[in-house]
Design a protein around this motif. Structure first.
Motif, PDB file in Angstrom:
ATOM      1  N   GLU A 166       0.829  -1.195   0.000  1.00 47.26           N
ATOM      2  CA  GLU A 166       0.000   0.000   0.000  1.00 47.26           C
ATOM      3  C   GLU A 166       0.869   1.253   0.000  1.00 47.26           C
ATOM      4  O   GLU A 166       1.979   1.258   0.525  1.00 47.26           O
ATOM      5  CB  GLU A 166      -0.920   0.045   1.232  1.00 47.26           C
ATOM      6  N   SER A 167       0.321   2.310  -0.550  1.00 43.46           N
ATOM      7  CA  SER A 167       0.983   3.610  -0.517  1.00 43.46           C
ATOM      8  C   SER A 167      -0.084   4.696  -0.640  1.00 43.46           C
ATOM      9  O   SER A 167      -1.234   4.413  -0.974  1.00 43.46           O
ATOM     10  CB  SER A 167       1.998   3.737  -1.659  1.00 43.46           C
ATOM     11  N   GLY A 168       0.345   5.932  -0.362  1.00 39.23           N
ATOM     12  CA  GLY A 168      -0.549   7.066  -0.533  1.00 39.23           C
ATOM     13  C   GLY A 168      -1.125   7.638   0.748  1.00 39.23           C
ATOM     14  O   GLY A 168      -1.827   8.647   0.711  1.00 39.23           O
ATOM     15  N   GLY A 169      -0.848   7.010   1.875  1.00 41.45           N
ATOM     16  CA  GLY A 169      -1.351   7.553   3.130  1.00 41.45           C
ATOM     17  C   GLY A 169      -0.611   8.821   3.524  1.00 41.45           C
ATOM     18  O   GLY A 169       0.359   9.216   2.896  1.00 41.45           O
ATOM     19  N   GLY A 170      -1.110   9.468   4.564  1.00 43.15           N
ATOM     20  CA  GLY A 170      -0.463  10.677   5.036  1.00 43.15           C
ATOM     21  C   GLY A 170      -1.363  11.478   5.945  1.00 43.15           C
ATOM     22  O   GLY A 170      -2.384  10.985   6.434  1.00 43.15           O
ATOM     23  N   LEU A 171      -0.964  12.717   6.166  1.00 46.57           N
ATOM     24  CA  LEU A 171      -1.707  13.646   7.015  1.00 46.57           C
ATOM     25  C   LEU A 171      -2.449  14.644   6.136  1.00 46.57           C
ATOM     26  O   LEU A 171      -1.852  15.243   5.231  1.00 46.57           O
ATOM     27  CB  LEU A 171      -0.744  14.384   7.949  1.00 46.57           C
ATOM     28  N   ARG A 185      -5.512   9.596  -2.153  1.00 46.05           N
ATOM     29  CA  ARG A 185      -5.727   8.394  -2.949  1.00 46.05           C
ATOM     30  C   ARG A 185      -4.726   7.335  -2.527  1.00 46.05           C
ATOM     31  O   ARG A 185      -3.507   7.546  -2.624  1.00 46.05           O
ATOM     32  CB  ARG A 185      -5.579   8.667  -4.447  1.00 46.05           C
ATOM     33  N   LEU A 186      -5.249   6.230  -2.073  1.00 44.60           N
ATOM     34  CA  LEU A 186      -4.419   5.096  -1.690  1.00 44.60           C
ATOM     35  C   LEU A 186      -4.256   4.155  -2.877  1.00 44.60           C
ATOM     36  O   LEU A 186      -5.183   3.998  -3.679  1.00 44.60           O
ATOM     37  CB  LEU A 186      -5.043   4.344  -0.519  1.00 44.60           C
ATOM     38  N   SER A 187      -3.095   3.534  -2.948  1.00 46.85           N
ATOM     39  CA  SER A 187      -2.815   2.552  -3.990  1.00 46.85           C
ATOM     40  C   SER A 187      -2.390   1.241  -3.335  1.00 46.85           C
ATOM     41  O   SER A 187      -1.736   1.250  -2.284  1.00 46.85           O
ATOM     42  CB  SER A 187      -1.698   3.035  -4.909  1.00 46.85           C
ATOM     43  N   THR A 205      -4.231  -3.679 -15.730  1.00 48.06           N
ATOM     44  CA  THR A 205      -2.966  -3.609 -16.471  1.00 48.06           C
ATOM     45  C   THR A 205      -1.792  -3.296 -15.547  1.00 48.06           C
ATOM     46  O   THR A 205      -0.653  -3.636 -15.846  1.00 48.06           O
ATOM     47  CB  THR A 205      -3.036  -2.561 -17.576  1.00 48.06           C
ATOM     48  N   LYS A 206      -2.090  -2.649 -14.419  1.00 43.46           N
ATOM     49  CA  LYS A 206      -1.037  -2.292 -13.457  1.00 43.46           C
ATOM     50  C   LYS A 206      -1.093  -3.164 -12.202  1.00 43.46           C
ATOM     51  O   LYS A 206      -0.299  -2.971 -11.277  1.00 43.46           O
ATOM     52  CB  LYS A 206      -1.159  -0.820 -13.062  1.00 43.46           C
ATOM     53  N   ASN A 207      -2.056  -4.088 -12.158  1.00 39.59           N
ATOM     54  CA  ASN A 207      -2.240  -4.934 -10.970  1.00 39.59           C
ATOM     55  C   ASN A 207      -2.345  -4.087  -9.701  1.00 39.59           C
ATOM     56  O   ASN A 207      -1.731  -4.391  -8.668  1.00 39.59           O
ATOM     57  CB  ASN A 207      -1.104  -5.954 -10.833  1.00 39.59           C
ATOM     58  N   THR A 208      -3.113  -3.042  -9.800  1.00 38.50           N
ATOM     59  CA  THR A 208      -3.219  -2.078  -8.714  1.00 38.50           C
ATOM     60  C   THR A 208      -4.685  -1.751  -8.434  1.00 38.50           C
ATOM     61  O   THR A 208      -5.487  -1.624  -9.362  1.00 38.50           O
ATOM     62  CB  THR A 208      -2.455  -0.788  -9.049  1.00 38.50           C
ATOM     63  N   VAL A 209      -4.981  -1.635  -7.161  1.00 38.59           N
ATOM     64  CA  VAL A 209      -6.307  -1.213  -6.716  1.00 38.59           C
ATOM     65  C   VAL A 209      -6.151   0.129  -6.008  1.00 38.59           C
ATOM     66  O   VAL A 209      -5.166   0.349  -5.288  1.00 38.59           O
ATOM     67  CB  VAL A 209      -6.921  -2.254  -5.760  1.00 38.59           C
ATOM     68  N   TYR A 210      -7.118   0.993  -6.211  1.00 41.39           N
ATOM     69  CA  TYR A 210      -7.065   2.337  -5.639  1.00 41.39           C
ATOM     70  C   TYR A 210      -8.248   2.590  -4.704  1.00 41.39           C
ATOM     71  O   TYR A 210      -9.307   1.975  -4.837  1.00 41.39           O
ATOM     72  CB  TYR A 210      -7.091   3.384  -6.758  1.00 41.39           C
ATOM     73  N   LEU A 211      -8.026   3.509  -3.794  1.00 43.34           N
ATOM     74  CA  LEU A 211      -9.120   4.001  -2.957  1.00 43.34           C
ATOM     75  C   LEU A 211      -9.030   5.522  -2.964  1.00 43.34           C
ATOM     76  O   LEU A 211      -8.129   6.098  -2.349  1.00 43.34           O
ATOM     77  CB  LEU A 211      -9.041   3.466  -1.529  1.00 43.34           C
ATOM     78  N   GLN A 212      -9.943   6.149  -3.689  1.00 40.49           N
ATOM     79  CA  GLN A 212     -10.021   7.603  -3.695  1.00 40.49           C
ATOM     80  C   GLN A 212     -10.875   8.046  -2.531  1.00 40.49           C
ATOM     81  O   GLN A 212     -12.040   7.639  -2.422  1.00 40.49           O
ATOM     82  CB  GLN A 212     -10.622   8.103  -5.008  1.00 40.49           C
TER      83      GLN A 212
END
Length: 116
Positions: free
Chosen positions: A6-11, A19-21, A74-81
């Protein structure tokens, strides 16, 4: 073995967006479902959103209308907006993959902190 990162977290301030990936080491096209869960301090891990192989989505009532889950095969990625974030959205967010044998795999989590 499936690895999820996972990536995209923060303050972020209340009302803001993130947006998390979730990058998967295996083709997500082969997965039965992908999902996002979250766990606040002292609380259980709860479902946030899921998406199945045919694109069907499901959301927790608390995030409906604010969060959107999507996938890029295509990127094998799921997102959470995540939009219109609230302090109560503060938690560690985890990605989960469920394969066709109903084996579950989890990522290491990413921290989301929403200040008021």
């Amino acid at each position: 073995q499936v690895q999820l990162v996972e990536s995209g977290g923060g303050l972020v301030q209340a009302g803001g967006s993130l947006r998390l990936s979730c990058a998967c080491s295996r083709s997500i096209f082969s997965m039965n479902a992908m999902g996002w869960y979250r766990q606040a301090p002292g609380k259980q891990r709860d479902l946030v959103a899921t998406i199945t192989g045919d694109g069907s989505t499901n959301y927790a009532d608390s995030v409906k209308g604010r969060f959107t889950i999507s996938r890029d095969n295509t990127k094998n990625t799921v997102y959470l907006q995540m939009n219109s974030l609230k302090p109560e959205d503060t938690a560690v967010y985890y990605c989960k993959a469920t394969d066709i044998f109903i084996h579950n795999y989890w990522g290491q989590g990413t921290q989301v902190t929403v200040s008021s």
